[in-house]
Motif scaffolding. Sequence first.
Motif, PDB file in Angstrom:
ATOM      1  N   VAL A  25       0.837  -1.201   0.000  1.00  0.00           N
ATOM      2  CA  VAL A  25       0.000   0.000   0.000  1.00  0.00           C
ATOM      3  C   VAL A  25       0.874   1.254   0.000  1.00  0.00           C
ATOM      4  O   VAL A  25       0.665   2.180  -0.785  1.00  0.00           O
ATOM      5  CB  VAL A  25      -0.970   0.009   1.207  1.00  0.00           C
ATOM      6  N   VAL A  26       1.878   1.290   0.869  1.00  0.00           N
ATOM      7  CA  VAL A  26       2.739   2.474   0.976  1.00  0.00           C
ATOM      8  C   VAL A  26       3.544   2.668  -0.303  1.00  0.00           C
ATOM      9  O   VAL A  26       3.720   3.795  -0.767  1.00  0.00           O
ATOM     10  CB  VAL A  26       3.640   2.396   2.223  1.00  0.00           C
ATOM     11  N   ARG A  27       4.008   1.592  -0.906  1.00  0.00           N
ATOM     12  CA  ARG A  27       4.739   1.696  -2.183  1.00  0.00           C
ATOM     13  C   ARG A  27       3.849   2.292  -3.275  1.00  0.00           C
ATOM     14  O   ARG A  27       4.344   2.926  -4.200  1.00  0.00           O
ATOM     15  CB  ARG A  27       5.242   0.338  -2.639  1.00  0.00           C
ATOM     16  N   GLY A  28       2.553   2.116  -3.154  1.00  0.00           N
ATOM     17  CA  GLY A  28       1.612   2.631  -4.139  1.00  0.00           C
ATOM     18  C   GLY A  28       1.290   4.106  -3.986  1.00  0.00           C
ATOM     19  O   GLY A  28       0.631   4.693  -4.837  1.00  0.00           O
ATOM     20  N   VAL A  29       1.749   4.738  -2.913  1.00  0.00           N
ATOM     21  CA  VAL A  29       1.497   6.167  -2.695  1.00  0.00           C
ATOM     22  C   VAL A  29       2.629   6.952  -3.357  1.00  0.00           C
ATOM     23  O   VAL A  29       3.791   6.779  -2.996  1.00  0.00           O
ATOM     24  CB  VAL A  29       1.438   6.504  -1.184  1.00  0.00           C
ATOM     25  N   PRO A  30       2.303   7.801  -4.330  1.00  0.00           N
ATOM     26  CA  PRO A  30       3.348   8.584  -5.002  1.00  0.00           C
ATOM     27  C   PRO A  30       4.151   9.413  -3.993  1.00  0.00           C
ATOM     28  O   PRO A  30       3.601   9.910  -3.007  1.00  0.00           O
ATOM     29  CB  PRO A  30       2.561   9.501  -5.945  1.00  0.00           C
ATOM     30  N   SER A  31       5.436   9.557  -4.243  1.00  0.00           N
ATOM     31  CA  SER A  31       6.300  10.284  -3.308  1.00  0.00           C
ATOM     32  C   SER A  31       5.902  11.749  -3.175  1.00  0.00           C
ATOM     33  O   SER A  31       6.238  12.400  -2.188  1.00  0.00           O
ATOM     34  CB  SER A  31       7.764  10.171  -3.731  1.00  0.00           C
ATOM     35  N   SER A  32       5.175  12.279  -4.137  1.00  0.00           N
ATOM     36  CA  SER A  32       4.725  13.671  -4.069  1.00  0.00           C
ATOM     37  C   SER A  32       3.523  13.850  -3.143  1.00  0.00           C
ATOM     38  O   SER A  32       3.175  14.975  -2.786  1.00  0.00           O
ATOM     39  CB  SER A  32       4.358  14.162  -5.472  1.00  0.00           C
ATOM     40  N   GLU A  33       2.889  12.757  -2.765  1.00  0.00           N
ATOM     41  CA  GLU A  33       1.690  12.813  -1.920  1.00  0.00           C
ATOM     42  C   GLU A  33       2.049  12.799  -0.431  1.00  0.00           C
ATOM     43  O   GLU A  33       3.044  12.212  -0.030  1.00  0.00           O
ATOM     44  CB  GLU A  33       0.787  11.614  -2.210  1.00  0.00           C
ATOM     45  N   ASN A  34       1.196  13.435   0.368  1.00  0.00           N
ATOM     46  CA  ASN A  34       1.316  13.338   1.819  1.00  0.00           C
ATOM     47  C   ASN A  34       0.897  11.941   2.245  1.00  0.00           C
ATOM     48  O   ASN A  34       0.028  11.338   1.628  1.00  0.00           O
ATOM     49  CB  ASN A  34       0.407  14.349   2.518  1.00  0.00           C
ATOM     50  N   ILE A  35       1.510  11.474   3.298  1.00  0.00           N
ATOM     51  CA  ILE A  35       1.110  10.178   3.833  1.00  0.00           C
ATOM     52  C   ILE A  35       1.016  10.278   5.350  1.00  0.00           C
ATOM     53  O   ILE A  35       1.851  10.893   5.995  1.00  0.00           O
ATOM     54  CB  ILE A  35       2.089   9.068   3.389  1.00  0.00           C
ATOM     55  N   PHE A  36      -0.064   9.743   5.884  1.00  0.00           N
ATOM     56  CA  PHE A  36      -0.289   9.666   7.325  1.00  0.00           C
ATOM     57  C   PHE A  36      -0.613   8.208   7.618  1.00  0.00           C
ATOM     58  O   PHE A  36      -1.552   7.668   7.038  1.00  0.00           O
ATOM     59  CB  PHE A  36      -1.503  10.488   7.761  1.00  0.00           C
ATOM     60  N   ILE A  37       0.134   7.594   8.492  1.00  0.00           N
ATOM     61  CA  ILE A  37      -0.181   6.235   8.922  1.00  0.00           C
ATOM     62  C   ILE A  37      -0.301   6.283  10.430  1.00  0.00           C
ATOM     63  O   ILE A  37       0.602   6.753  11.120  1.00  0.00           O
ATOM     64  CB  ILE A  37       0.901   5.221   8.516  1.00  0.00           C
ATOM     65  N   GLY A  38      -1.410   5.830  10.931  1.00  0.00           N
ATOM     66  CA  GLY A  38      -1.609   5.824  12.361  1.00  0.00           C
ATOM     67  C   GLY A  38      -2.364   4.596  12.794  1.00  0.00           C
ATOM     68  O   GLY A  38      -3.195   4.089  12.057  1.00  0.00           O
ATOM     69  N   ARG A 111       4.756   9.813   9.478  1.00  0.00           N
ATOM     70  CA  ARG A 111       4.711  10.742   8.340  1.00  0.00           C
ATOM     71  C   ARG A 111       6.042  10.667   7.609  1.00  0.00           C
ATOM     72  O   ARG A 111       7.029  10.219   8.169  1.00  0.00           O
ATOM     73  CB  ARG A 111       4.522  12.180   8.814  1.00  0.00           C
ATOM     74  N   ARG A 112       6.046  11.152   6.390  1.00  0.00           N
ATOM     75  CA  ARG A 112       7.310  11.234   5.649  1.00  0.00           C
ATOM     76  C   ARG A 112       8.243  12.215   6.363  1.00  0.00           C
ATOM     77  O   ARG A 112       7.793  13.226   6.902  1.00  0.00           O
ATOM     78  CB  ARG A 112       7.073  11.706   4.218  1.00  0.00           C
ATOM     79  N   LYS A 113       9.539  11.909   6.317  1.00  0.00           N
ATOM     80  CA  LYS A 113      10.523  12.777   6.980  1.00  0.00           C
ATOM     81  C   LYS A 113      10.438  14.211   6.495  1.00  0.00           C
ATOM     82  O   LYS A 113      10.539  15.146   7.276  1.00  0.00           O
ATOM     83  CB  LYS A 113      11.937  12.251   6.732  1.00  0.00           C
ATOM     84  N   ARG A 114      10.237  14.391   5.205  1.00  0.00           N
ATOM     85  CA  ARG A 114      10.235  15.751   4.650  1.00  0.00           C
ATOM     86  C   ARG A 114       9.071  16.578   5.191  1.00  0.00           C
ATOM     87  O   ARG A 114       9.108  17.799   5.164  1.00  0.00           O
ATOM     88  CB  ARG A 114      10.188  15.706   3.126  1.00  0.00           C
ATOM     89  N   ASP A 115       8.035  15.927   5.704  1.00  0.00           N
ATOM     90  CA  ASP A 115       6.850  16.625   6.211  1.00  0.00           C
ATOM     91  C   ASP A 115       6.833  16.748   7.731  1.00  0.00           C
ATOM     92  O   ASP A 115       5.860  17.230   8.297  1.00  0.00           O
ATOM     93  CB  ASP A 115       5.578  15.892   5.757  1.00  0.00           C
ATOM     94  N   ARG A 116       7.894  16.349   8.375  1.00  0.00           N
ATOM     95  CA  ARG A 116       7.900  16.329   9.840  1.00  0.00           C
ATOM     96  C   ARG A 116       7.725  17.707  10.456  1.00  0.00           C
ATOM     97  O   ARG A 116       7.149  17.841  11.523  1.00  0.00           O
ATOM     98  CB  ARG A 116       9.148  15.628  10.366  1.00  0.00           C
ATOM     99  N   THR A 117       8.188  18.769   9.786  1.00  0.00           N
ATOM    100  CA  THR A 117       8.073  20.114  10.360  1.00  0.00           C
ATOM    101  C   THR A 117       6.636  20.631  10.362  1.00  0.00           C
ATOM    102  O   THR A 117       6.331  21.584  11.064  1.00  0.00           O
ATOM    103  CB  THR A 117       8.971  21.116   9.620  1.00  0.00           C
ATOM    104  N   LEU A 118       5.776  20.008   9.588  1.00  0.00           N
ATOM    105  CA  LEU A 118       4.366  20.418   9.573  1.00  0.00           C
ATOM    106  C   LEU A 118       3.623  19.931  10.811  1.00  0.00           C
ATOM    107  O   LEU A 118       2.548  20.424  11.125  1.00  0.00           O
ATOM    108  CB  LEU A 118       3.672  19.902   8.312  1.00  0.00           C
ATOM    109  N   CYS A 119       4.192  18.954  11.494  1.00  0.00           N
ATOM    110  CA  CYS A 119       3.580  18.414  12.712  1.00  0.00           C
ATOM    111  C   CYS A 119       4.057  19.232  13.903  1.00  0.00           C
ATOM    112  O   CYS A 119       5.256  19.307  14.167  1.00  0.00           O
ATOM    113  CB  CYS A 119       3.960  16.947  12.883  1.00  0.00           C
ATOM    114  N   LYS A 120       3.129  19.856  14.592  1.00  0.00           N
ATOM    115  CA  LYS A 120       3.467  20.716  15.729  1.00  0.00           C
ATOM    116  C   LYS A 120       3.342  20.010  17.073  1.00  0.00           C
ATOM    117  O   LYS A 120       3.918  20.448  18.062  1.00  0.00           O
ATOM    118  CB  LYS A 120       2.602  21.978  15.720  1.00  0.00           C
TER     119      LYS A 120
END
Length: 154
Positions: A25-38, A111-120
Amino acid sequence: MTVYVPQVGLDEEEKKSFWEILDKVVRGVPSSENIFIGGDFNGHIRSSSLGYDDVHGGFEFGVRNDKGMALLDFARAFGLVVMNSNFLKKEEDLVTFRSRIVKTQIGFLLRRKRDRTLCKDCKVISSKNFVTQHRILVMDLVIKKDKLRQGGKG
């Protein structure tokens, strides 16, 4: 995406199948997309990032076990970060499962590492109004709004 890892008592083949499906499933998510797994990963990642500094922020409690290592290895393989390990909290505010016998942290947000700063912040919401032994884990995010183009159609 939410997950629920197979529990104790299920055979290893079923547990292996879970990780293979999640991998697909995760491999199917384009790298340009946000991903949240919880979800409930049914593992412990330990209070120290020891050997997993790239995916573990160092703030948790408990002792790492095989299921926790599987989660950290999965996060590393996909360039994810265990977000709720990045915020210093009191132990009580880390507990995602509580029974009369045990309190533990088995719920995690990735979350993807590149998006970590968006998490407060990541935090557990506890309430006497919840009947379940599982406690709600939430993530506070900053959502950036795309700028509209000036002058022109669209």
